[in-house]
Design a protein around this motif. Structure first.
Motif, PDB file in Angstrom:
ATOM      1  N   GLU A  76       0.836  -1.193   0.000  1.00 56.68           N
ATOM      2  CA  GLU A  76       0.000   0.000   0.000  1.00 56.68           C
ATOM      3  C   GLU A  76       0.869   1.240   0.000  1.00 56.68           C
ATOM      4  O   GLU A  76       1.939   1.272   0.594  1.00 56.68           O
ATOM      5  N   GLY A  77       0.385   2.258  -0.704  1.00 51.94           N
ATOM      6  CA  GLY A  77       1.121   3.505  -0.743  1.00 51.94           C
ATOM      7  C   GLY A  77       0.193   4.680  -0.946  1.00 51.94           C
ATOM      8  O   GLY A  77      -1.015   4.517  -1.160  1.00 51.94           O
ATOM      9  N   TRP A  78       0.775   5.862  -0.837  1.00 47.70           N
ATOM     10  CA  TRP A  78       0.038   7.088  -1.108  1.00 47.70           C
ATOM     11  C   TRP A  78       0.087   7.326  -2.604  1.00 47.70           C
ATOM     12  O   TRP A  78       1.155   7.297  -3.229  1.00 47.70           O
ATOM     13  N   VAL A  79      -1.059   7.547  -3.197  1.00 46.66           N
ATOM     14  CA  VAL A  79      -1.173   7.801  -4.629  1.00 46.66           C
ATOM     15  C   VAL A  79      -1.724   9.207  -4.819  1.00 46.66           C
ATOM     16  O   VAL A  79      -2.716   9.584  -4.188  1.00 46.66           O
ATOM     17  N   ARG A  80      -1.060   9.964  -5.658  1.00 47.26           N
ATOM     18  CA  ARG A  80      -1.500  11.326  -5.994  1.00 47.26           C
ATOM     19  C   ARG A  80      -1.561  11.417  -7.509  1.00 47.26           C
ATOM     20  O   ARG A  80      -0.551  11.221  -8.191  1.00 47.26           O
ATOM     21  N   GLU A  81      -2.751  11.669  -8.034  1.00 44.98           N
ATOM     22  CA  GLU A  81      -2.936  11.854  -9.467  1.00 44.98           C
ATOM     23  C   GLU A  81      -3.419  13.273  -9.704  1.00 44.98           C
ATOM     24  O   GLU A  81      -4.360  13.723  -9.043  1.00 44.98           O
ATOM     25  N   VAL A  82      -2.751  13.962 -10.641  1.00 46.04           N
ATOM     26  CA  VAL A  82      -3.070  15.368 -10.917  1.00 46.04           C
ATOM     27  C   VAL A  82      -2.969  15.631 -12.414  1.00 46.04           C
ATOM     28  O   VAL A  82      -2.348  14.869 -13.154  1.00 46.04           O
ATOM     29  N   TYR A  83      -3.589  16.729 -12.819  1.00 41.75           N
ATOM     30  CA  TYR A  83      -3.327  17.308 -14.132  1.00 41.75           C
ATOM     31  C   TYR A  83      -2.393  18.486 -13.928  1.00 41.75           C
ATOM     32  O   TYR A  83      -2.595  19.310 -13.024  1.00 41.75           O
ATOM     33  N   GLY A 114      -2.142  19.628  -1.945  1.00 45.12           N
ATOM     34  CA  GLY A 114      -3.257  20.311  -2.601  1.00 45.12           C
ATOM     35  C   GLY A 114      -2.925  20.636  -4.040  1.00 45.12           C
ATOM     36  O   GLY A 114      -2.527  19.767  -4.806  1.00 45.12           O
ATOM     37  N   SER A 115      -3.026  21.910  -4.420  1.00 41.58           N
ATOM     38  CA  SER A 115      -2.765  22.301  -5.804  1.00 41.58           C
ATOM     39  C   SER A 115      -1.319  22.757  -6.025  1.00 41.58           C
ATOM     40  O   SER A 115      -1.004  23.343  -7.049  1.00 41.58           O
ATOM     41  N   ARG A 116      -0.447  22.457  -5.065  1.00 40.12           N
ATOM     42  CA  ARG A 116       0.977  22.758  -5.248  1.00 40.12           C
ATOM     43  C   ARG A 116       1.641  21.628  -6.029  1.00 40.12           C
ATOM     44  O   ARG A 116       1.213  20.487  -5.974  1.00 40.12           O
ATOM     45  N   SER A 117       2.718  21.924  -6.704  1.00 45.52           N
ATOM     46  CA  SER A 117       3.441  20.954  -7.522  1.00 45.52           C
ATOM     47  C   SER A 117       4.392  20.112  -6.675  1.00 45.52           C
ATOM     48  O   SER A 117       5.266  20.662  -5.998  1.00 45.52           O
ATOM     49  N   LEU A 118       4.221  18.790  -6.724  1.00 45.53           N
ATOM     50  CA  LEU A 118       5.159  17.894  -6.046  1.00 45.53           C
ATOM     51  C   LEU A 118       6.536  17.995  -6.691  1.00 45.53           C
ATOM     52  O   LEU A 118       7.554  18.000  -6.006  1.00 45.53           O
ATOM     53  N   GLY A 119       6.566  18.096  -8.017  1.00 40.76           N
ATOM     54  CA  GLY A 119       7.838  18.182  -8.721  1.00 40.76           C
ATOM     55  C   GLY A 119       8.676  19.365  -8.250  1.00 40.76           C
ATOM     56  O   GLY A 119       9.889  19.244  -8.058  1.00 40.76           O
ATOM     57  N   GLU A 120       8.032  20.499  -8.062  1.00 35.78           N
ATOM     58  CA  GLU A 120       8.770  21.672  -7.595  1.00 35.78           C
ATOM     59  C   GLU A 120       9.345  21.426  -6.204  1.00 35.78           C
ATOM     60  O   GLU A 120      10.482  21.794  -5.918  1.00 35.78           O
ATOM     61  N   LEU A 121       8.577  20.773  -5.344  1.00 41.61           N
ATOM     62  CA  LEU A 121       9.055  20.436  -4.006  1.00 41.61           C
ATOM     63  C   LEU A 121      10.270  19.515  -4.083  1.00 41.61           C
ATOM     64  O   LEU A 121      11.268  19.726  -3.389  1.00 41.61           O
ATOM     65  N   LEU A 122      10.211  18.494  -4.952  1.00 41.07           N
ATOM     66  CA  LEU A 122      11.325  17.553  -5.087  1.00 41.07           C
ATOM     67  C   LEU A 122      12.571  18.239  -5.628  1.00 41.07           C
ATOM     68  O   LEU A 122      13.687  17.929  -5.211  1.00 41.07           O
ATOM     69  N   PHE A 123      12.401  19.186  -6.560  1.00 43.22           N
ATOM     70  CA  PHE A 123      13.554  19.869  -7.126  1.00 43.22           C
ATOM     71  C   PHE A 123      14.126  20.933  -6.195  1.00 43.22           C
ATOM     72  O   PHE A 123      15.296  21.264  -6.286  1.00 43.22           O
ATOM     73  N   CYS A 124      13.307  21.467  -5.306  1.00 44.23           N
ATOM     74  CA  CYS A 124      13.799  22.475  -4.354  1.00 44.23           C
ATOM     75  C   CYS A 124      14.552  21.845  -3.194  1.00 44.23           C
ATOM     76  O   CYS A 124      15.375  22.496  -2.560  1.00 44.23           O
ATOM     77  N   ASP A 125      14.263  20.597  -2.873  1.00 37.59           N
ATOM     78  CA  ASP A 125      14.944  19.886  -1.788  1.00 37.59           C
ATOM     79  C   ASP A 125      16.135  19.151  -2.397  1.00 37.59           C
ATOM     80  O   ASP A 125      15.990  18.070  -2.963  1.00 37.59           O
ATOM     81  N   HIS A 126      17.312  19.731  -2.294  1.00 41.08           N
ATOM     82  CA  HIS A 126      18.504  19.181  -2.946  1.00 41.08           C
ATOM     83  C   HIS A 126      18.959  17.865  -2.345  1.00 41.08           C
ATOM     84  O   HIS A 126      19.861  17.218  -2.897  1.00 41.08           O
ATOM     85  N   ALA A 127      18.348  17.436  -1.242  1.00 39.95           N
ATOM     86  CA  ALA A 127      18.685  16.126  -0.673  1.00 39.95           C
ATOM     87  C   ALA A 127      18.123  14.994  -1.536  1.00 39.95           C
ATOM     88  O   ALA A 127      18.610  13.868  -1.476  1.00 39.95           O
ATOM     89  N   PHE A 128      17.089  15.288  -2.345  1.00 38.39           N
ATOM     90  CA  PHE A 128      16.523  14.264  -3.222  1.00 38.39           C
ATOM     91  C   PHE A 128      17.473  14.006  -4.386  1.00 38.39           C
ATOM     92  O   PHE A 128      17.947  14.947  -5.025  1.00 38.39           O
ATOM     93  N   GLN A 129      17.727  12.745  -4.644  1.00 38.09           N
ATOM     94  CA  GLN A 129      18.522  12.328  -5.795  1.00 38.09           C
ATOM     95  C   GLN A 129      17.592  11.691  -6.813  1.00 38.09           C
ATOM     96  O   GLN A 129      16.847  10.771  -6.474  1.00 38.09           O
ATOM     97  N   ARG A 130      17.648  12.168  -8.046  1.00 37.47           N
ATOM     98  CA  ARG A 130      16.796  11.623  -9.093  1.00 37.47           C
ATOM     99  C   ARG A 130      17.511  10.470  -9.787  1.00 37.47           C
ATOM    100  O   ARG A 130      18.644  10.604 -10.230  1.00 37.47           O
TER     101      ARG A 130
END
Length: 187
Positions: A76-83, A114-130
């Motif tokens: 089980e996981g958290w699922v977020r689907e957006v346009y 909510g209506s904020r971008s997850l991608g922007e959050l991931l790119f702003c947190d430099h601890a995340f490695q893609r």
């Protein structure tokens, strides 16, 4: 919203060096761009970018998602689907998932975006490695009803920070190709 009918088999997600036949260079540029898609869409829309949540909640993850996140099948996981929208028009369908245990221990509150971008959050947190970007032709049945079309290009990548992994899939809709000045019929 969760799917109520059986889903098709998972697509084969491929890295750039295994992709055949290859789409044209302009499509490849979108698929394998390692920068923030949110920022690119914001530029394309002249700041007319927005996020519309479609579904957020706990549910069993798909088999290909579990494999990518190194989880037992059926986890089980958290699922977020957006346009992701440009000037109100849906340009990209995005599905982001993370395991319950990783989210509870990882300090990322995906349920509060909510209506904020997850991608922007991931790119702003430099601890995340893609990790490497993988692409496929996304199953129409996995898309919201209003966006179902065969063989749309999708990409995904995994973002890791300590024990937290978030898998982000982005499916490029024909409206994006038109907005970018590309022939949607050949994308």
């Amino acid at each position: 919203m969760p799917h109520s009918k059986p889903l098709p088999p998972a697509p084969v997600w491929l890295p750039d060096n295994q992709l055949t036949p290859r789409p044209d260079a302009q499509i490849l540029d979108w698929l394998f761009d390692e920068g923030s898609l949110t920022r690119r869409l914001t530029r394309l829309s002249d700041d007319g970018f927005s996020v519309t949540p479609l579904f957020e909640g706990w549910q069993p993850l798909r088999a290909d998602e579990c494999a990518s996140l190194a989880l037992p099948e059926g986890s089980e996981g958290w699922v977020r689907e957006v346009y992701l929208r440009g000037h109100g028009e849906a340009w990209v369908f995005a599905r982001s998932v993370a395991s319950r245990s990783a989210l509870q221990d990882g300090g990322l509150n995906m349920d509060e975006l909510g209506s904020r971008s997850l991608g922007e959050l991931l790119f702003c947190d430099h601890a995340f490695q893609r990790r490497a970007i993988e692409v496929c032709r996304y199953p129409a049945e996995w898309l919201p009803l209003a966006s179902q079309a065969p063989a749309l290009w999708g990409r995904r990548s995994r973002f890791d920070r300590d024990g937290l992994s978030v898998l982000v899939a982005e499916i490029f809709l024909p409206s994006l190709w038109r907005a970018a000045g590309l022939d949607a019929e050949h994308c």
